[in-house]
Every structure is written in structure tokens, then in C-alpha cells.
Design a protein around this motif. Structure first.
Motif, PDB file in Angstrom:
ATOM      1  N   GLY A 134      -8.657 -13.207   6.923  1.00 23.79           N
ATOM      2  CA  GLY A 134      -9.268 -11.945   7.284  1.00 23.79           C
ATOM      3  C   GLY A 134      -8.462 -11.012   8.150  1.00 23.79           C
ATOM      4  N   GLU A 135      -7.197 -11.218   8.309  1.00 21.67           N
ATOM      5  CA  GLU A 135      -6.427 -10.257   9.092  1.00 21.67           C
ATOM      6  C   GLU A 135      -5.090  -9.982   8.419  1.00 21.67           C
ATOM      7  N   LEU A 136      -4.807  -8.716   8.262  1.00 26.05           N
ATOM      8  CA  LEU A 136      -3.541  -8.277   7.686  1.00 26.05           C
ATOM      9  C   LEU A 136      -2.701  -7.624   8.770  1.00 26.05           C
ATOM     10  N   PHE A 137      -1.417  -7.922   8.738  1.00 23.15           N
ATOM     11  CA  PHE A 137      -0.477  -7.335   9.678  1.00 23.15           C
ATOM     12  C   PHE A 137       0.499  -6.463   8.885  1.00 23.15           C
ATOM     13  N   PHE A 138       0.598  -5.211   9.297  1.00 23.09           N
ATOM     14  CA  PHE A 138       1.404  -4.263   8.554  1.00 23.09           C
ATOM     15  C   PHE A 138       2.795  -4.108   9.151  1.00 23.09           C
ATOM     16  N   TYR A 185      -8.233  -0.002  11.893  1.00 26.98           N
ATOM     17  CA  TYR A 185      -6.823   0.122  12.220  1.00 26.98           C
ATOM     18  C   TYR A 185      -6.596   1.425  12.973  1.00 26.98           C
ATOM     19  N   LEU A 203      -7.538  -4.073   0.204  1.00 29.24           N
ATOM     20  CA  LEU A 203      -8.338  -3.212   1.060  1.00 29.24           C
ATOM     21  C   LEU A 203      -8.537  -1.832   0.455  1.00 29.24           C
ATOM     22  N   ARG A 262     -16.626  -7.916   5.069  1.00 35.20           N
ATOM     23  CA  ARG A 262     -15.277  -7.986   5.625  1.00 35.20           C
ATOM     24  C   ARG A 262     -14.791  -6.568   5.836  1.00 35.20           C
ATOM     25  N   PHE A 308      -4.140   0.811  -2.376  1.00 38.49           N
ATOM     26  CA  PHE A 308      -3.645  -0.530  -2.658  1.00 38.49           C
ATOM     27  C   PHE A 308      -2.788  -0.529  -3.921  1.00 38.49           C
ATOM     28  N   SER A 327      -3.615  -3.290  13.806  1.00 38.08           N
ATOM     29  CA  SER A 327      -4.939  -3.891  13.647  1.00 38.08           C
ATOM     30  C   SER A 327      -5.715  -3.817  14.963  1.00 38.08           C
ATOM     31  N   LEU A 375     -16.128  -9.896  10.286  1.00 38.38           N
ATOM     32  CA  LEU A 375     -16.269 -10.781   9.136  1.00 38.38           C
ATOM     33  C   LEU A 375     -17.696 -11.233   8.860  1.00 38.38           C
ATOM     34  N   PHE A 413      -8.564   4.268  11.026  1.00 39.51           N
ATOM     35  CA  PHE A 413      -8.994   3.973   9.656  1.00 39.51           C
ATOM     36  C   PHE A 413      -9.916   2.759   9.654  1.00 39.51           C
ATOM     37  N   TYR A 444     -12.356  -3.886   8.399  1.00 41.56           N
ATOM     38  CA  TYR A 444     -11.248  -3.792   9.336  1.00 41.56           C
ATOM     39  C   TYR A 444     -11.198  -2.391   9.956  1.00 41.56           C
ATOM     40  N   LEU A 461      -4.461   6.075   1.892  1.00 36.53           N
ATOM     41  CA  LEU A 461      -3.918   4.726   1.736  1.00 36.53           C
ATOM     42  C   LEU A 461      -4.511   4.095   0.483  1.00 36.53           C
ATOM     43  N   VAL A 471     -11.240  -7.035  13.304  1.00 38.18           N
ATOM     44  CA  VAL A 471     -11.586  -7.637  12.028  1.00 38.18           C
ATOM     45  C   VAL A 471     -13.024  -8.106  12.155  1.00 38.18           C
ATOM     46  N   TYR A 501       0.839  -1.185   0.000  1.00 34.30           N
ATOM     47  CA  TYR A 501       0.000   0.000   0.000  1.00 34.30           C
ATOM     48  C   TYR A 501       0.881   1.244   0.000  1.00 34.30           C
TER      49      TYR A 501
END
Lengths: 113, 111
Positions: free
Chosen positions: A100-104, B35, B99, B31, A45, B45, B50, B88, B33, A43, B48, A35
């Protein structure tokens, strides 16, 4: 458990140069997405890779490219840099597209002069 | 094209007060999120969500998702200074880690 590692953290380039940014995902994660964050556009993508294949691509010019290696590490490259490419580039890692979870990561801050 | 709108974009509140941040999105997705970002830092994070009706709570923050209304809320209870950050919301309509983010809500909690 190590997090997402991005290198370099800071870099300064001049217009017309190219840059390569690196991202090491969390161990066991196979999806890496990138991103761009700027004050004006927020932000956005760039692209996402899973098992070395680009699955999704954002709305960026062809100067932005990426790849993923067999160990899931990813690189992105920006060629012919423009002033507007100055941004924080964030890499995110995920087990796959379905958890379903993103870690940055902490990001790579690029300044183009 | 999916659009994600947050409001308010800036929120200044007193410690101890309650408030809600809203996140509306324009196409179907279940879905979502949330942050948090501190100045000069990456994205942390928070939640989440879902499925429709999902509700999650962590400390003074509670998030919910109404997919029929295409709305998520982030509720802050009894705010403290440490909650000052930018929040966010993001939607992933394609289940492909692609996303789409809202513009962010800058939260300042004053003591």
C-alpha cells in the motif's frame, strides 16, 4: 536507504526519435510502476511491473513500452516521439502490490521538439 | 471508469487558518493515498489510508477516509507558508499499484 533513482533527469529529443528511460527501485522492492505527468492531462498511469511481468497497463498507445529486469530495475521506451509526449515521467517503487505505499523517483523530464 | 475529483483545485489561505481539501471518487476502493508535490519536484508520500474510517495525522495535516461515502479529506490546521505545494489524492481500486490521481489542489499559504 537509497530512494528511487531515475535516469536521465532531463532530456531533449526531436519528433520521430525514440527514448529510453531507466528506473532503479528501492532495494528489495519488486514492483515498479510508471506515470506520465503533463499540465493538461495530469498524472496518468502507464504500466506496472512485478517480478519481470507487466501486470497492469494504462491507456497509452503501443509506442509506449516497458520492461523489468531480474534485479527489478525497469526501463520504459517511447518510440516515434510526438510533441505531446513532452512530460515528466515518474517511476514509483513498492515492495509489492499489497503493502500500500508507493515511493516516487525524481522523474525524467522529456522535452520533444 | 474510475474518476477522482478534488476540490478546491486552488486554495489561497492565510497563515494560521484551517481548511479542508476534499477527494471524491466514483467506484469502490479502500486504498487511498495523499501526495505532496513541490514545483519541479517529485511526489512525496503523505498518507496511505487502507481501510474505512482510517485517520492519520502528521504535523498540521490530517487525512481521513470514508469508503462508504467514497470520500477522503485532507485537513490543514493552522497553516504555515511551508505547506504551500500541490496536493494530490490517488485511488488504487485494483490493488495493483495502478493509481488514479485527482487533478491536484494548489495550496498557497500567505503570510
Amino acid at each position: 536507504k537509497a530512494g528511487v533513482t531515475q535516469t536521465p533527469r532531463y532530456l531533449i529529443k526531436t519528433r520521430g526519435q525514440q527514448v529510453t528511460l531507466s528506473c532503479s527501485p528501492i532495494s528489495g522492492h519488486r514492483s515498479v510502476s510508471w506515470y506520465q505527468q503533463t499540465p493538461g492531462q495530469g498524472l496518468q498511469f502507464l504500466f506496472e511491473y512485478f517480478s519481470e511481468t507487466q501486470r497492469n497497463k494504462g491507456n497509452f498507445p503501443g509506442r509506449f513500452s516497458g520492461r523489468q529486469f531480474s534485479n527489478s530495475r525497469s526501463e520504459m521506451n517511447v518510440s516515434t516521439l510526438e510533441l505531446g509526449d513532452s512530460a515528466l515521467y515518474l517511476c514509483a517503487s513498492s515492495l509489492d502490490a499489497f503493502t500500500g505505499e508507493l515511493f516516487f523517483g525524481e522523474g525524467s523530464r522529456l522535452t520533444v521538439l | 471508469e474510475l474518476k477522482v475529483e478534488q476540490n478546491p483545485l486552488f486554495l489561497s489561505m492565510q497563515e494560521g487558518k484551517n481548511y479542508t481539501i476534499y477527494c471524491n471518487y466514483s467506484t469502490t476502493s479502500d486504498r487511498l493515498y495523499w501526495y505532496r508535490q513541490d514545483p519541479g519536484k517529485s511526489l512525496e508520500s503523505l498518507f496511505v489510508l487502507l481501510s474505512n474510517g482510517a485517520v492519520k495525522q502528521e504535523g498540521r495535516l490530517m487525512a481521513s477516509l470514508d469508503t462508504k461515502a467514497r470520500l477522503s479529506t485532507l485537513h490543514i490546521t493552522a497553516a504555515v507558508h511551508d505547506l504551500s505545494a500541490t496536493y494530490f489524492c490517488a485511488v488504487d481500486p485494483l490493488y495493483g499499484n495502478k493509481l488514479v490521481f485527482g487533478a491536484g489542489t494548489i495550496l498557497r499559504v500567505k503570510s
